[in-house]
Design an enzyme around this catalytic site. Structure first.
Site, PDB file in Angstrom:
ATOM      1  N   ASP A  81      38.265 -49.060  86.488  1.00 47.72           N
ATOM      2  CA  ASP A  81      38.783 -50.235  87.186  1.00 47.72           C
ATOM      3  C   ASP A  81      40.025 -49.938  88.016  1.00 47.72           C
ATOM      4  OD1 ASP A  81      39.982 -49.827  84.600  1.00 47.72           O
ATOM      5  OD2 ASP A  81      40.981 -51.768  84.800  1.00 47.72           O
ATOM      6  N   GLU A 138      40.426 -51.185  81.854  1.00 46.74           N
ATOM      7  CA  GLU A 138      41.540 -50.575  81.125  1.00 46.74           C
ATOM      8  C   GLU A 138      42.844 -51.274  81.462  1.00 46.74           C
ATOM      9  OE1 GLU A 138      44.904 -48.566  79.973  1.00 46.74           O
ATOM     10  OE2 GLU A 138      44.426 -48.605  82.102  1.00 46.74           O
ATOM     11  N   GLU A 139      42.959 -51.733  82.712  1.00 48.42           N
ATOM     12  CA  GLU A 139      44.214 -52.316  83.189  1.00 48.42           C
ATOM     13  C   GLU A 139      44.395 -53.758  82.703  1.00 48.42           C
ATOM     14  OE1 GLU A 139      46.508 -50.702  84.488  1.00 48.42           O
ATOM     15  OE2 GLU A 139      45.664 -48.940  85.463  1.00 48.42           O
ATOM     16  N   ARG A 178      50.526 -34.455  73.372  1.00 56.65           N
ATOM     17  CA  ARG A 178      51.337 -34.477  72.159  1.00 56.65           C
ATOM     18  C   ARG A 178      50.523 -35.088  71.026  1.00 56.65           C
ATOM     19  NH1 ARG A 178      56.401 -36.201  72.961  1.00 56.65           N
ATOM     20  NH2 ARG A 178      56.725 -36.559  70.730  1.00 56.65           N
ATOM     21  N   HIS A 358      50.578 -47.088  89.860  1.00 58.54           N
ATOM     22  CA  HIS A 358      50.879 -48.511  90.042  1.00 58.54           C
ATOM     23  C   HIS A 358      51.790 -48.754  91.249  1.00 58.54           C
ATOM     24  CE1 HIS A 358      49.433 -50.151  85.935  1.00 58.54           C
ATOM     25  NE2 HIS A 358      48.936 -48.935  86.114  1.00 58.54           N
TER      26      HIS A 358
END
Length: 388
Positions: A81, A138-139, A178, A358
């Site tokens: 998306d 996802e957003e 990580r 973004h």
């Protein structure tokens, strides 16, 4: 295992797919064109199974290795998306949809996973099953949760799952990861304060919700400074402060606050919610006003599993020569829902010296494609080596 030669050969083709997706951005679950393109490509590659409509508009492709005796099933996930941002890049393949653009690189993630799927379907040089997962929303739409609730993991027998995101400011094609908490939990709050309005010249006859709210904004910062363990990250941000009056001489009846809480552990998440509600109610009561708090839990903390993180890093090291330690990220990532369902890991791939995600000036760097495709293919081939 350096960058695979096949991806150098496919680079122009994958780039063309990426730029086509970039020109036609789709938001949240409205990824109809993108989902159809993905499904058509997977069928053309010869995937053993292609399923659409998982999590509304999600697409899943199944690729079996030359043998499947290992019984292993590895999932690879890309998001599809875009964002509701007006593009300002000026590239010749810029968004054709006003007010929407791929400002986070999901076009690149989708194209790279398609490239990896094409290679895996051609070679099948592994013992097991690869499940390629193309996720909408996802957003902010929790598409990963939607796919999981639609039976993604059980239906396709996924045992482990891996994801990747491009990262501006990190050297092009390099990798960073990580173990443990990686991306923050992202919660939101909505506070409605009610006092007693009146004339600004007679504040003693009012219960001033503006003063009440101002104290509240300051007090909420004590969650991080006085309630949280200094090594346990939390961010409380009031991002909207609206009074019920815009007049110069009126003390308003009400004030509306909105904001976000970001935390890096389940314990800190619970504490922040508890303290926020307590502070708001106490401050309002102390001023003689009333408060209504609505607290919305968003994405949970995204936690990389230790063994899978070590493995993902080892694949990256063979491609780029190193895999750096990634920083903690206070942004959210709904791949967290998949990592709650199955062990796995999420890795960052360098986008080079580009605008940040973004941003209306951001653009995915196509030169990262060979390394990204190689990592996804490497995860499958090394996790499920042929002949084992």
């Amino acid at each position: 295992m350096p960058v695979k030669n096949r991806f150098a050969e496919l680079h122009d083709e994958i780039t063309a797919v990426r730029r086509d997706i970039h020109q036609h951005p789709e938001i949240l679950y409205e990824t109809h064109r993108t989902s159809a393109l993905v499904a058509d490509k997977l069928r053309a590659f010869g995937c053993d199974e292609v399923v659409t409509g998982i999590g509304r508009t999600g697409v899943v492709g199944v690729i079996k290795g030359n043998s499947t005796g290992s019984g292993r099933v590895v999932g690879l996930r890309a998001d599809m998306d875009a964002l509701p941002i007006q593009e300002a890049t000026g590239v010749d393949y810029a968004s054709k949809t006003p007010g929407a653009m791929h400002a986070c690189g999901h076009d690149g993630h989708t194209a790279m996973l398609l490239g990896a799927a094409q290679y895996l379907a051609e070679t099948r040089n592994f013992d097991g099953t690869a499940v390629v997962i193309f996720q909408p929303a996802e957003e902010g739409g929790a598409g990963a949760r939607e796919m999981c609730e639609d039976g993604l993991m059980e239906r396709f027998g996924v045992q482990e799952v891996y994801g990747m995101h491009n990262w501006p400011g990190q050297p092009l094609g390099s990798f960073a990861i990580r173990p443990g908490s990686f991306f923050a939990a992202t919660d939101q709050f909505d506070i409605a304060l009610t006092g007693k309005g009146g004339h600004a010249a007679k504040p003693h006859e009012t219960v001033d919700p503006t003063v009440m709210a101002a104290h509240m904004v300051t007090m909420l910062q004590t969650i991080a400074s006085r309630n949280a363990d200094p090594v346990d990250q939390v961010v409380v941000s009031v991002t909207s402060f609206q009074t019920s009056s815009n007049a110069f001489n009126v003390i308003p009846q009400g004030v509306h606050l909105r904001g976000t809480v970001r935390s890096m552990s389940a314990e800190m998440r619970d504490l922040a919610e508890q303290r926020l509600k307590g502070i708001v109610e106490s401050v309002a009561s102390g001023f003689g006003g009333r408060a209504e708090v609505s607290y919305y839990r968003g994405y949970p903390v995204m936690v990389n599993h230790a063994e899978q993180t070590e493995f993902a890093a080892s694949v990256a090291q063979k491609i780029s020569g190193a895999c750096n330690e990634a920083p903690l990220v206070m942004g959210g990532e709904d791949f967290a829902f998949m990592l709650e369902e199955r062990p796995g890991a999420y890795i960052l791939i360098g986008n080079g010296d580009t605008a940040m995600v973004h941003s209306p000036d951001y653009n995915f760097n196509d030169d990262a494609i060979p390394a990204g495709c190689s990592w996804w293919a490497g995860v499958v081939e090394e996790r499920m080596p042929a002949g084992h």
